[in-house]
Each structure stands twice: as structure tokens, then as C-alpha cells.
Design an enzyme around this catalytic site. Structure first.
Site, short mmCIF file in Angstrom:
data_model
loop_
_atom_site.label_atom_id
_atom_site.label_comp_id
_atom_site.label_asym_id
_atom_site.label_seq_id
_atom_site.Cartn_x
_atom_site.Cartn_y
_atom_site.Cartn_z
N LYS A 114 0.82 -1.22 0.00
CA LYS A 114 0.00 0.00 0.00
C LYS A 114 0.84 1.25 0.00
CE LYS A 114 -4.35 -1.74 1.75
NZ LYS A 114 -5.43 -1.62 2.72
N LYS A 197 -9.00 -11.76 -9.07
CA LYS A 197 -9.95 -11.92 -7.99
C LYS A 197 -11.02 -10.82 -8.05
CE LYS A 197 -9.22 -11.57 -3.21
NZ LYS A 197 -8.37 -11.60 -2.03
N LYS A 200 -13.03 -4.70 -5.45
CA LYS A 200 -13.41 -3.35 -5.87
C LYS A 200 -12.21 -2.50 -6.18
CE LYS A 200 -17.36 -2.39 -3.45
NZ LYS A 200 -18.71 -2.13 -3.55
#
Ligand code: TRP
Length: 332
Positions: A114, A197, A200
Site C-alpha cells: 500500500k 480476484k 473493488k
């Protein structure tokens, strides 16, 4: 022996859960309510490590609660609560930060991924300390089982290490959670890109089936899902990833086995099959969505449920925190 304690958490980062969240985690949380003492937490403080949009955070916290209840998390069977309403999470979080090594925390892959995305200069300290707050979430409740997906394995390992370290150095304080990772009951892929996968954050909106979306929109997404060469409805992840994904979805929601579905659609084309998948998904979601909308229409009632959950959670959390403080020599 008393029932095993279960704790898990979900971030309120979207307006709607999607089919992957549901089958990958929430459905199993629902099953674990029976025979276990379950605590389920909407981790709003963790959500602050991403973009913060106050109106959205509020809306999504309530939407998450409504969806969890409508999917079957029962506020009578389980303790359902919002993390920030139990301040002991922050308090134990600090203690965990004081147990964790800088190097150990730096090795967390979720942090590395991240922070790499936004550039390390824009990564915030909260993203770095996120796993220690997660450890606190778990240890406060003396949880035996933490039903999460494979992507959380490293955070659970860290939690186990921190708990063990604390217990060894300061005396028995925390239950060390078991090494328990949810099996992927069904691997749900993106409808448009069945090699990825369903998610969102990465997928396109058209590839993700959202619980709160209208039936028409979900039906349309299924009808325009990517399919494969040929015209046979057969499970073959390599040659037919799109059809295989739709078979998995149908099977997970209808309870029919994949061979039974292959037989049912033998000789029929992709169009018929997609129509049937759309119907199964839409009918499965329909009452769940209606219940969530209903819960959201009475915000006071929904907040009461969450406040009750937080009250129950605080009883357990404060006992653990008190013990930890005492063992550390913190004066009362
Ligand atoms: N990190 C988890 C996730 O991204 C969410 C989470 C926060 C959590 N605290 C938790 C999960 C405690 C289980 C237990 O999915």
C-alpha cells in the site's frame, strides 16, 4: 470447556459488500456464530489509513452494519460493534506498538504494497502501525479464532508473536489465537477479467457483483460477463475461466454441484446459462438487500444495536486492558 471465542473485522470502505467478500468471509462468520462466542467488529479506525471522506465514512459504517445483519450476523448471537466505540482498541494498540520491532513492522507486505502504491512520502504513519492496532483488536477479546482470508495471514502471525512476547516477558495476559485461515470456499473472480480476484480496488465496476446494487444492474453484469471460446458449459479454469467462474458463483449460491450444473446446461448455450446465473444471484441478493435498506431507514434503531454491541464488547475489552496495564506496572 466453554465455546471458543471468535473475532473478526471488516473495514467500512465501500457502500456495498460484493460477492467475493460475502462468500470469502461473511458467510463463514455467519456459520461460526453457532457454537462459538463471536465478536464482529467494523474497523472504522483502520479505515482512516486510506482516503478519509467524513460523510462517506459515516455512511459506510452504517451500511456495513446493515449488510452484516441482513446477511445473517445476529446481534443476539454475536457481539456486533464499531471499533471506535470501544476505546480500549486504541489503548491496547499503543501497548502493541511498544512491543513490535520496527523491522518486524517494516516487513508487513500489506504495508509495503500500500505504501509503494502512493509513494512512501505520502504513506501515513497509521498505515505502518495498522497491524499493531489489528493485533489489539484480536487480543482484547482473548480470541481463539480469527476468521480472515489468506491475505491476512501475516497480520495474524504478528499478532501471535506479539501476544507470546508479552506473555513471556510480563506474565500470562493474552490468549494466542490459533493458526486458522479461512479456506477459500469458492474462488470468485472478476466477471470482466476472470484471471483476477473479484475486488473493488482492482477490478472494473462491471466485473464486481455488489450486494446493494439493483437486481437489474447485477443481472446486466452477469449477462455481459466475459465468456470463452466454444459454447459448452463446462468447468475448466484454464480453457474456460469465464464460464468456470459463473459455474462457481451459481454453485455457491444455489447449492447445486458443478457436475450437476454441467449436466443441467448440457446442450444449452452460454446465453441460457448466463440467464440462469443472473436469476440465482438476483434472487439470492434480493431479500438481503431489502433487509439492509430497511435497517438503514431507521438509523436510530441501527445505532442502538451497535451501541448495545459496543457495551458488551467494552466489558471484555476493559478486563483485558486492565490486566495488561497491571502486568506492565502501570499504576491504577
Ligand atoms: N486487516 C483486516 C482486513 O483488511 C481487517 C481487520 C482489522 C481485522 N482488524 C481486524 C480482521 C481484526 C480480523 C481481526 O481485512
Amino acid at each position: 470447556m466453554s465455546a471458543k471465542r471468535v473475532l473478526s473485522g471488516i473495514q467500512p470502505t465501500s457502500d456495498s459488500f460484493h460477492l467475493g467478500n460475502y462468500l470469502g468471509a461473511v458467510k463463514q462468520w455467519v456459520d461460526l456464530q453457532d457454537g462459538h462466542d463471536a465478536f464482529y467488529c467494523i474497523v472504522d479506525l483502520h479505515a482512516l489509513t486510506g482516503e478519509i471522506e467524513p460523510a462517506l465514512l459515516r455512511k459506510r459504517t452504517l451500511a456495513s452494519a446493515a449488510q452484516l445483519i441482513s446477511l445473517g450476523i445476529s446481534p443476539e448471537k454475536s457481539t456486533l460493534f464499531v471499533q471506535s466505540q470501544v476505546p480500549q482498541h486504541n489503548q491496547l494498540g499503543w501497548l502493541m506498538e511498544c512491543m513490535a520491532g520496527f523491522g518486524e513492522a517494516s516487513r508487513m507486505t500489506q504495508f509495503k504494497d500500500k505504501s509503494a502504491k502512493g509513494g512512501s512520502d505520502s504513506a501515513r504513519v497509521g498505515l505502518f502501525t495498522y497491524p499493531m492496532l489489528q493485533a489489539a483488536d484480536i487480543l482484547l477479546y482473548q480470541a481463539n479464532l480469527v476468521p480472515v482470508g489468506e491475505d491476512q495471514r501475516q497480520h495474524i502471525e504478528l499478532t501471535r508473536d506479539l501476544a507470546g512476547r508479552f506473555n513471556t516477558r510480563f506474565g500470562q495476559t493474552f490468549t494466542i489465537p490459533e493458526n486458522f485461515i479461512l479456506k477459500t470456499a469458492a474462488k470468485i473472480q472478476d466477471l470482466q477479467d476472470p484471471s483476477a480476484k473479484m475486488s473493488k480496488s482492482s477490478g472494473s465496476a462491471a466485473g464486481v457483483l455488489e450486494l446493494m446494487d439493483t437486481p437489474e444492474s447485477n443481472a446486466k453484469k452477469i449477462k455481459s460477463a466475459a465468456t470463452d471460446a466454444g459454447r459448452e458449459v463446462k468447468f475448466d479454469e484454464k480453457e474456460k475461466p469465464g464460464i468456470s467462474n459463473l459455474l462457481t458463483i451459481h454453485s455457491a449460491l444455489s447449492g447445486k454441484t458443478i457436475p450437476a450444473l454441467e449436466a443441467e446446461f448440457d446442450g444449452k448455450g452460454y446465453g441460457d446459462f448466463k440467464g440462469a446465473v443472473a436469476e440465482v444471484v438476483v434472487e439470492y441478493f434480493r431479500p438481503i438487500r431489502a433487509k439492509a435498506i430497511d435497517l438503514l431507514s431507521d438509523e436510530k434503531h441501527l445505532l442502538d444495536i451497535l451501541h448495545d454491541g459496543a457495551t458488551k464488547a467494552r466489558v471484555v475489552a476493559s478486563q483485558t486492558l486492565e490486566k495488561a496495564y497491571e502486568n506492565l506496572g502501570i499504576v491504577k
